[in-house]
Structures are given as C-alpha cells and as structure tokens.
Design a protein around this motif. Structure first.
Motif: not given
Length: 391
Positions: A252-277
């Motif tokens: 199924a290809r599902v991974g996830y990240l746990a961190a403080n909100k600041g790190i998550i927001d940094c990752v959201r900057i580089v994610r492709m739009p609609y990357h999880l179908s």
C-alpha cells in the motif's frame, strides 16, 4: 547470480553527471519459493481486512474525478490514535504527516533540511538508501562509525556533529541492516548535542534536526522505549514510521512522520500537491479499522527471530561459530566471517531461498518468514555451508 545488474544508460541522454554509472536501488525481485530478503511481513492480511479495504475503496471510487484531501486529516488522526495505542504517546494531528512509504518521508526531510551546501550525518553501517536521498537532493553525506557490536558510538557521533555541523542527523532504530536498537540515553545525548550545534550553511541560531527511522520498531521486545516518547521534550526530533513492516501493508506504500508542528510545516513546504491518493488514504484508514488483525503476527515473528538467532549461533563456518548481531527487528544479520558471501547467496538461491548480501563484508541478512519458510532456510543454509566449506 549477483544481487545487482548492469543499468546501461544510452550515452546520448543528458543524465546528470553525478548519476552516471549509478545503479537503481532495490533488492532482487525474483520468483523463488522462499523470499527472505526485503523484510516484509510474510503473512497476508486477513479476509476481513481485505473486505473492508475493498469496501472503502469502492465507496470513494465515484469521487476519483476530484483531488483527494491534500492534508489527509482523517489519516493523520488515525496515525495519532494508533501511536497512542501502540506506544502510549499522545500527539496532535498537526504533529503527524503521511506519505507514500517511509521512503518518501525521508526524501521529504532531505528536501526540506538538506540541499546544496548542507550536510547529513549518519552512523555506519546503516540503511543504504540514506546516501541516495542525500545524492538526489544534492546534500553532502557524512558518516561516523558504530562500535564493533553495531551499537551507536555516541562520543564519535557527537564529535562528528560538532566538527561537521550537519543539518540532519539520521539514526535508525532498530538499525538496518544490523537490527541494533538505539538506547534512549544515547539518543538523548545526541539530541542535546544537536540542540547546541551549528549548521553549516545556515544562519546563526539554527540547529540540526535529529531523524530517528523507526520502520521496524513494532518488532522490539515488550517494554523497549520508542523515540516518540521524547518528542514533547525535544523540538529538534523527528520520528519516521511505516505501515509496511509490522502492519503487513508494504504494497500500500504508507509511511508517516511524527514531530513537532514546526518540522511538519517544513515538510509540507516540499511535499507534492495531493501526494497521497484518495485510494491510498481509504486503504490505510480501512487497515487501521483492523489494527489487531494487522498486528496479530508480530509476536510470533518476534519469537521466530529469537529462535532463529539462537539457532544461528549454534551453526559453524570453517570451524568458527556464526556471529549474530543483536536485533530488535524482524531480520537478523549473521555470519561475521563469511569469506565468500556471494557464493553462499548463489547457493541458497539455487535451492529456492533468497536472502541479502548486505552490510559489512562477511555478513548476510535474513528476514523472518513463515514457519515453513524458516524451516527451508535452516535446511538450505546447513547444506550450503557444508558445500562451501569443502571447496
């Protein structure tokens, strides 16, 4: 037969100069009776799980003309609920982030915190994909070395942090390919060192992020802590997880990240739009409805690992007992003094058993399979070691 194959790229194609001569990453995918080389959960999902997945995908199928929830809020809440149950750690939705396998999570971290002029540090031996994430993001890759028993050499790691000034410190627990767990006291020392360290190429006051890859953490012995427990204490900590291994969800290809909100927001900057179908999100949510069933084989695989490790220690090669690395994962690194591991690999393959030649010279890695698969592995290994010793 070797584990790698030539990858001939036509000379007229403008492949990046730094990629010329490189091979695509990947363990062999061969049609053999016993595949013990990619650390999968060997047990298929139960029929009830399959039925729920099919039903949830059917329900969202009429909406596939629309983009999915690009923030995958429902799935992030499911991650929160699962981690509170599995590890006793309560996190908020904005502290979780999902992607297409933990590989994409790691790549997004390198995209966010690496790049030209930035350095990532890890401790060798470790997962062979990490330097490829660095290469693909133009991040300089540096290594400190582990102790002889593959445990973290904390003093050497801290010294490297101070000297190299990395933007990222990447540690796996359990480590791949060795299976070695990361002690929480050791992790705290690294986290404290990172909080005080500078980052090459960054502004004053910027400090490294410590990434702990817990892809195999559910296979740890009961009572063993997880890095998740430190997220509330260390804002520079990011913990990567996956549904692929213990959760029996590799396809199924599902991974996830746990961190403080600041790190998550940094990752959201580089994610492709609609990357999880929408299909991926529906399937993952369906699987979480059956958490007990999905994790039902973990304890048995843990017992299989312990029994196999004990059995391997009783085997010999050229008069010496096999070495077996301490492991808290669903795989075992063994051997230590194989002087021709490629030959052993080929002989096992000829007998329908596929494992990995990975890690330091002299070692091989075997993933835990079903009871029948492990019986065949033991039978084949005894035969192969006897043949190779006679050469």
């Amino acid at each position: 037969m070797s584990e790698t194959s030539s990858n001939a790229i036509p000379a007229y194609l403008p492949l990046r100069n730094d990629l010329i001569g490189e091979e695509p990453y990947g363990a062999p995918q061969l049609d053999v009776p016993v595949c013990l080389n990619v650390n999968e959960n060997p047990y298929a999902p139960e029929p009830a799980v399959v039925e729920t997945i099919a039903q949830r995908v059917k329900e969202i199928a009429p909406t596939l003309n629309r983009y999915p929830d690009r923030e995958h809020i429902a799935l992030r809440q499911a991650f929160c609920d699962y981690l509170e149950r599995e590890s006793g750690v309560k996190l908020e939705v904005d502290q979780l982030w999902g992607a297409n396998g933990s590989n994409e999570i790691m790549l997004q971290l390198f995209q966010a915190f690496g790049g030209p002029g930035r350095i990532a540090l890890s401790c060798n031996p470790t997962y062979s994909m990490y330097p490829e994430y660095a290469r693909d993001t133009f991040t300089t890759w540096k290594l400190a070395h582990r102790n002889e028993d593959f445990s973290l050499n904390v003093d050497a790691t801290i010294k490297a942090i101070e000297n190299i000034k990395p933007a990222m410190i990447v540690l796996a627990s359990p480590n791949n390919p060795t299976g070695t767990p990361l002690k929480m006291d050791d992790l705290k020392r690294v986290l404290n060192a990172a909080k005080a360290a500078e980052v090459e190429g960054a502004a004053e006051g910027v400090h490294p992020v410590v990434v702990v890859d817990e892809a195999y953490i559910e296979f740890r012995d009961p009572g063993t802590p997880t890095a998740l427990e430190l997220i509330g204490e260390y804002e520079n900590l990011a913990v990567s997880r996956t549904m692929s291994k213990a959760f029996a969800f590799a396809g199924a290809r599902v991974g996830y990240l746990a961190a403080n909100k600041g790190i998550i927001d940094c990752v959201r900057i580089v994610r492709m739009p609609y990357h999880l179908s929408a299909v991926t999100q529906a399937a993952a949510l369906a699987a979480f409805e059956h958490t007990d069933e999905q994790l039902s084989r973990v304890a048995h695989l843990r017992d299989t690992r312990n029994q196999t490790a004990a059995w391997l220690k009783e085997q010999t090669y050229k008069g010496q007992p096999l070495e077996v690395a301490e492991t808290q994962s669903n795989f075992i690194l063994f051997g230590g003094h194989f002087d021709n591991r490629d030959r052993i690999f080929d002989e096992l393959l000829q007998r329908g058993v596929l494992i990995r030649t990975v890690g330091p010279d002299g070692w091989m890695r075997v993933c835990m399979g079903t009871d029948g698969e492990m019986a065949r592995f033991r039978e084949a290994l005894v035969e192969v070691l006897r043949i190779v010793e006679q050469d």
